[in-house]
Design a protein around this motif. Structure first.
Motif, mmCIF file in Angstrom:
data_model
loop_
_atom_site.group_PDB
_atom_site.id
_atom_site.type_symbol
_atom_site.label_atom_id
_atom_site.label_comp_id
_atom_site.label_asym_id
_atom_site.label_seq_id
_atom_site.Cartn_x
_atom_site.Cartn_y
_atom_site.Cartn_z
ATOM 1 N N SER A 1 38.456 42.960 19.394
ATOM 2 C CA SER A 1 37.102 43.489 19.553
ATOM 3 C C SER A 1 36.594 43.306 20.985
ATOM 4 C CB SER A 1 36.160 42.787 18.576
ATOM 5 O OG SER A 1 34.853 43.290 18.697
ATOM 6 N N PRO A 2 36.248 44.388 21.679
ATOM 7 C CA PRO A 2 35.796 44.266 23.072
ATOM 8 C C PRO A 2 34.486 43.495 23.176
ATOM 9 C CG PRO A 2 36.331 46.546 22.491
ATOM 10 C CD PRO A 2 36.293 45.782 21.221
ATOM 11 N N GLY A 3 34.432 42.582 24.125
ATOM 12 C CA GLY A 3 33.224 41.808 24.354
ATOM 13 C C GLY A 3 33.079 40.588 23.479
ATOM 14 N N ALA A 4 33.993 40.397 22.520
ATOM 15 C CA ALA A 4 33.876 39.271 21.592
ATOM 16 C C ALA A 4 34.644 38.046 22.057
ATOM 17 C CB ALA A 4 34.366 39.674 20.203
ATOM 18 N N ALA A 5 35.658 38.242 22.883
ATOM 19 C CA ALA A 5 36.533 37.136 23.327
ATOM 20 C C ALA A 5 37.065 36.345 22.145
ATOM 21 C CB ALA A 5 35.787 36.217 24.290
ATOM 22 N N GLY A 6 37.363 37.050 21.034
ATOM 23 C CA GLY A 6 37.918 36.404 19.856
ATOM 24 C C GLY A 6 36.905 35.722 18.967
ATOM 25 N N VAL B 1 35.570 42.043 29.391
ATOM 26 C CA VAL B 1 34.382 42.133 30.239
ATOM 27 C C VAL B 1 33.205 42.613 29.400
ATOM 28 C CG1 VAL B 1 33.371 43.087 32.337
ATOM 29 C CG2 VAL B 1 35.836 42.676 32.206
ATOM 30 N N VAL B 2 32.173 41.787 29.321
ATOM 31 C CA VAL B 2 30.928 42.151 28.659
ATOM 32 C C VAL B 2 29.984 42.754 29.688
ATOM 33 C CG1 VAL B 2 28.956 41.273 27.348
ATOM 34 C CG2 VAL B 2 31.219 40.280 26.991
ATOM 35 N N ASN B 3 29.392 43.911 29.339
ATOM 36 C CA ASN B 3 28.364 44.524 30.188
ATOM 37 C C ASN B 3 28.942 44.925 31.543
ATOM 38 O OD1 ASN B 3 25.899 45.455 31.039
ATOM 39 N ND2 ASN B 3 24.852 43.495 30.908
ATOM 40 N N VAL B 4 29.889 45.847 31.491
ATOM 41 C CA VAL B 4 30.636 46.245 32.688
ATOM 42 C C VAL B 4 29.708 46.710 33.803
ATOM 43 C CG1 VAL B 4 32.260 47.955 33.577
ATOM 44 C CG2 VAL B 4 32.733 46.795 31.416
ATOM 45 N N TYR B 5 28.656 47.471 33.464
ATOM 46 C CA TYR B 5 27.789 48.007 34.517
ATOM 47 C C TYR B 5 26.625 47.069 34.869
ATOM 48 C CZ TYR B 5 25.708 50.008 30.221
ATOM 49 O OH TYR B 5 25.203 50.213 28.952
ATOM 50 N N ASN B 6 26.683 45.811 34.400
ATOM 51 C CA ASN B 6 25.815 44.739 34.900
ATOM 52 C C ASN B 6 24.327 44.993 34.645
ATOM 53 O OD1 ASN B 6 25.699 42.186 36.089
ATOM 54 N ND2 ASN B 6 25.204 43.031 38.103
ATOM 55 N N TYR B 7 24.008 45.570 33.509
ATOM 56 C CA TYR B 7 22.604 45.801 33.131
ATOM 57 C C TYR B 7 22.019 44.510 32.557
ATOM 58 C CZ TYR B 7 18.670 47.568 30.352
ATOM 59 O OH TYR B 7 17.444 47.780 29.789
ATOM 60 N N LEU B 8 20.803 44.165 32.939
ATOM 61 C CA LEU B 8 20.165 42.958 32.428
ATOM 62 C C LEU B 8 19.641 43.208 31.017
ATOM 63 C CD1 LEU B 8 19.121 40.065 32.738
ATOM 64 C CD2 LEU B 8 17.025 41.011 33.755
ATOM 65 N N ASN B 9 20.363 42.698 30.027
ATOM 66 C CA ASN B 9 19.915 42.776 28.640
ATOM 67 C C ASN B 9 19.046 41.554 28.343
ATOM 68 O OD1 ASN B 9 21.043 45.184 27.323
ATOM 69 N ND2 ASN B 9 23.002 44.313 27.966
ATOM 70 N N VAL B 10 17.766 41.787 28.225
ATOM 71 C CA VAL B 10 16.797 40.706 28.107
ATOM 72 C C VAL B 10 16.753 40.204 26.667
ATOM 73 C CG1 VAL B 10 14.371 40.054 28.377
ATOM 74 C CG2 VAL B 10 15.436 41.664 29.985
ATOM 75 N N ASN B 11 16.913 38.898 26.469
ATOM 76 C CA ASN B 11 16.720 38.328 25.144
ATOM 77 C C ASN B 11 15.444 37.496 25.055
ATOM 78 O OD1 ASN B 11 17.482 35.624 26.168
ATOM 79 N ND2 ASN B 11 19.578 36.410 26.166
ATOM 80 N N ILE C 1 26.658 41.006 33.622
ATOM 81 C CA ILE C 1 28.104 41.103 33.453
ATOM 82 C C ILE C 1 28.678 39.709 33.173
ATOM 83 C CG2 ILE C 1 28.545 40.857 35.928
ATOM 84 C CD1 ILE C 1 30.889 42.852 35.527
ATOM 85 N N LEU C 2 29.620 39.665 32.229
ATOM 86 C CA LEU C 2 30.220 38.381 31.853
ATOM 87 C C LEU C 2 31.714 38.595 31.599
ATOM 88 C CD1 LEU C 2 29.621 35.397 31.234
ATOM 89 C CD2 LEU C 2 29.324 36.048 28.845
ATOM 90 N N PRO C 3 32.542 38.403 32.623
ATOM 91 C CA PRO C 3 33.992 38.575 32.433
ATOM 92 C C PRO C 3 34.631 37.313 31.862
ATOM 93 C CG PRO C 3 33.524 38.126 34.727
ATOM 94 C CD PRO C 3 32.187 38.143 34.022
ATOM 95 N N THR C 4 35.600 37.514 30.983
ATOM 96 C CA THR C 4 36.385 36.408 30.439
ATOM 97 C C THR C 4 37.860 36.734 30.641
ATOM 98 O OG1 THR C 4 34.716 35.992 28.756
ATOM 99 C CG2 THR C 4 36.863 34.993 28.427
#
Length: 793
Positions: free
Chosen positions: A146-151, A755-765, A783-786
């Motif tokens: 699953s992309p972005g899950a890192a397992g 890679v989470v959020n490839v285009y580096n958009y600030l997803n505000v929580n 962006i959060l690469p693993t």
């Protein structure tokens, strides 16, 4: 240290060289067991073969098959048995000179005469007439890919219809507008919801749950999820249930792997226990320290989070009828945020400081007994505890100083807490197929919880965020002051939780299946009993199309933290929800499924807090939710898989305090996911996912300046004027994952880039108010690469 690393490197090189030198063939072996999905009985004489080859075998008297001399590759494995639906498991990897253990493969009865559907894979197509609505499953391969899950299973789940997560920082999930705290989680039939690290924080962070799963990639064998309308065997929460199964170890062969990277290290063992006959073991050791990666990505202001996970599972096949497993989990975690981290925040904006030391642990036994030819009993006994010490507060500039370093900042920790929570319990489910068209389930849940809490507020504390209706001595006062008596709590007591349930499933005609159940719960805290009937039905329009319905009453037990925070909360009632669900599913092809499902939920006796200066709660709340989930899922067949989901949701609450209805905290009207993946060969694969979701609700407010009328102590406050009347910006992210595996005989190198959020958009929580500036700071991850590299033996 250098000599140690050199010695380790040379030793590993010698070991791998000797292993590689011993390789004699380029083939391996497959082993597994074929069982009835409902009764868990072995199926004798089932045909098992690798599609596209002449390799195959039949199951023996214990349902076990062995396929020998399979060339190293990735296969599709098909199982056929008279009277059952054919089953295909994809992504079966054969490794030279090793035995791949597929554990148990469950077949479903062919409910329609002449039924031609082949169940492709062991993933999302969990087509069970006893759980006819909202039922999805993940295999460990799907979790891993699953992309972005890192397992992480909880991050992988956000692609399911009706499921949302905060993304980035938070891994907990919400379902159909509900809270992450409303989801039932079972691990090997054991109730255990302490499955994430770093839960809590401020009020907004508390809503969103934990940040990181305690389970390392590839530990979860399967995950079965239902978004509502679930059967009477599940209770205590009223949104959804997630049944996680930790994988059994390989009885025939072993695998050892490990990794070291910038955030920590991991080591795993999967294989037989040499000293105990017919016993396997899974052992996972993992340590993560995010301090360095936060520094490298310019996010050191977040503090220093670090954790360790130790998870072990042993499985013993005592004989053909008895299987016993032990599960042990030990997960200490540490977090601190100091004045140095506050200094690193932009414009001295984030003033929170804290120190948290928490350990969660679980020890459980699971026993499966095949009691007859068409029945079995699954019983679990467990002990778990949470031990936490924390203190938190704020940092402020030292009066009269310019902020040039952390030495110009002082910290005050008004709140400290010491908690020890433990639970001992048992859960059992008896299943019997009295005839092919009639199945019953009955069981129990019993637990005793001990809770020892000491919360202390040292002196007065000022709150700069308050509601317009919060009690204040002077209505013109633009802040709240809490006293030690209001916040402090001492509690040392225990309570019982009891439940009994019974269900039956009857196929009334070739196409119509009816399920009904009853559940009786007892809450020892409020000393009240609750009756929860459930019902569902499934009607097959043809061999590829199914219409389903479910309804029932569901209760949520008040959180122990809420009950113990004030003596007046001990009598809080269980919250109640009524579910109504209608669904339609159709197999467009054997590996392509369309699902549409509509739902309505009514809530009563919801627990609300009407005054931030008080810890008293009441059951004055109610609400409703409705929506529709649409999905098209393409299983992993012919190297390609994909998924498209859309969910519309409407979820509101009413505290009945005169302010009317408002959006629930996780009401996101529109959620859209599209996922696609392709496997080029046995070494390379790639996957991508794009997600869009309406921003979560947030309170509307006005800002007050110079609330102390003191220019030398300038502070701002935020007065909340309406609950969840505004929204955060929309959430959207593109996640990409690339996997590579290179096999050198028994030795393999496994690597991935996720890679989470490839285009580096600030997803505000969270929009966090800053009392020093009077502004809100948008908090979230970009962006959060693993990157992971693992050596496997």
């Amino acid at each position: 240290m250098r000599r140690y690393i050199t010695f380790l490197t040379v030793s590993l090189a010698i070991l791998f060289s000797s292993i590689y030198a011993q390789e004699k063939t380029d083939s391996g072996m497959l082993r597994g067991k074929v069982i009835d999905e409902v009764t868990k009985q072995p199926l004798i004489g089932a045909d098992v073969f690798l599609i596209g080859t002449e390799l195959g075998a039949s199951t023996n008297q214990e349902g076990i098959f062995i396929i020998q001399d399979a060339p190293e590759d990735i296969y599709k494995l098909q199982v056929q048995y008279i009277g059952y639906r054919s089953f295909v498991r994809t992504d079966v990897r054969v490794i030279r000179n090793k035995t791949t253990d597929l554990r148990e493969l469950g077949l479903q009865l062919a409910l329609v005469e002449g039924e031609q559907i082949i169940v492709e894979g062991d993933g999302n197509f969990a087509d069970d007439d006893q759980s006819p609505v909202s039922n999805y499953s993940y295999s460990k391969e799907e979790i891993w890919r699953s992309p972005g899950a890192a397992g992480d299973i909880f991050r992988a789940m956000e692609t399911l219809p009706g499921v949302s997560s905060g993304g980035g920082e938070f891994s907990s999930f919400s379902v159909r507008g509900g809270s992450p705290k409303e989801n039932i989680i079972l691990i090997d039939n054991i109730p255990f919801d302490k499955v994430t690290h770093f839960n809590g924080g401020n009020e907004e962070q508390e809503k969103q749950g934990g940040r990181f799963s305690i389970f390392a990639p590839n530990l979860i064998e399967s995950a079965n999820f239902q978004a509502g309308g679930f059967g009477a065997r599940y209770g205590g929460k009223f949104a959804s249930f997630l049944d996680l199964r930790i994988k059994d170890g390989n009885m025939e062969d072993f695998t050892i792997d490990g990794r070291v990277d910038v955030i920590g290290w991991e080591a795993n063992y999967d294989g037989p226990v040499q000293l105990i006959e017919n016993t396997s073991m899974i052992l996972n050791l993992r340590h993560h320290d995010f301090t360095r990666i936060l520094e490298l990505t310019g996010q050191e202001e977040f503090g220093s989070p670090r954790f360790t996970d130790v998870i072990m599972k042993t499985t013993t096949n005592i004989n053909a009828n008895h299987k016993l497993s032990f599960l042990g989990i030990y997960t200490p975690e540490y977090f601190d945020r100091t004045t140095e981290d506050v200094f690193e925040s932009e414009d001295f904006a984030v003033t929170d400081v804290g120190d948290v030391d928490e350990t969660k642990a679980l020890a459980g036994l699971n026993w499966r007994w095949l009691t007859g030819k068409n029945s079995f009993l699954e019983t679990s006994a467990y002990y778990r505890y949470t031990d936490r010490e924390l203190k938190f507060g704020r940092a402020f500039p030292i009066s009269g100083r310019e902020i040039l370093s952390e030495n110009d900042i002082r910290a005050r920790f008004p709140i400290s807490e010491d908690l020890f929570e433990s639970e001992i319990g048992s859960r059992g489910v008896f299943t019997a197929m009295l005839r092919p068209t009639f199945t019953i389930n009955a069981g129990w849940e019993v637990s005793q919880s001990d809770y020892d809490l000491s919360r202390v507020q040292n002196g007065l504390d000022t709150l700069y965020v308050y509601d317009q209706d919060d009690s204040r001595p002077d209505p013109s006062q633009r802040f709240l002051v809490t006293t030690p008596e209001q916040i402090g709590a001492e509690y040392d007591d225990n309570s019982y939780q009891l439940a009994g349930f019974a269900e039956f499933s009857s196929r009334l005609t070739q196409r119509l299946t009816l399920n009904a159940g009853i559940r009786q719960e007892y809450n020892g805290l409020n000393e009240e009993s609750y009756f929860a009937p459930r019902a569902s039905a499934s009607f097959r329009l043809d061999d590829r199309t199914r219409l389903s319905f479910a309804s029932g009453i569901f209760y949520q037990t008040p959180e122990i933290q809420v009950v113990t925070s004030n003596p007046a909360n001990v009598g809080l009632k269980n919250e109640r929800a009524i579910h109504y669900i209608v669904g339609l599913s159709r197999y467009l092809t054997n590996d392509l499924k369309l699902t549409a499902e509509g739902y309505y939920k009514q809530f009563n006796d919801l627990i609300v807090r009407n005054d931030r200066a008080s810890t008293v709660r009441t059951n004055d709340g109610d609400g409703e939710a409705f929506g529709i989930d649409l999905s098209i899922i393409k299983r992993f067949v012919n190297k390609f898989y994909g998924q498209i989901n859309y969910s519309y949701a409407y979820s509101v609450r009413d505290d009945n305090n005169g302010e009317g209805e408002y959006d629930s905290d996780f009401n996101q009207p529109h959620i859209f996911n599209i996922l696609a993946g392709y496997e080029f060969n046995k070494e390379w694969s790639i996957a991508g996912k794009w997600k869009y979701a309406t921003g979560r609700p947030k309170d509307s407010f006005i800002i007050h300046s110079d609330i102390f009328n003191d220019p030398n102590n300038l502070r701002y406050s935020q007065e909340l004027t309406a609950n969840n009347a505004d929204r955060l910006d929309p959430f959207h992210t593109l996640n990409v994952r690339v996997d590579y595996r290179k096999q050198f005989g028994r030795f393999a190198v496994v690597s991935f880039l996720d890679v989470v959020n490839v285009y580096n958009y600030l997803n505000v929580n969270e929009d966090r108010f800053q009392e020093l500036t009077g502004k809100e700071e948008s908090r979230g991850f970009q962006i959060l690469p693993t990157i992971g590299v693992k050596v496997e033996l």
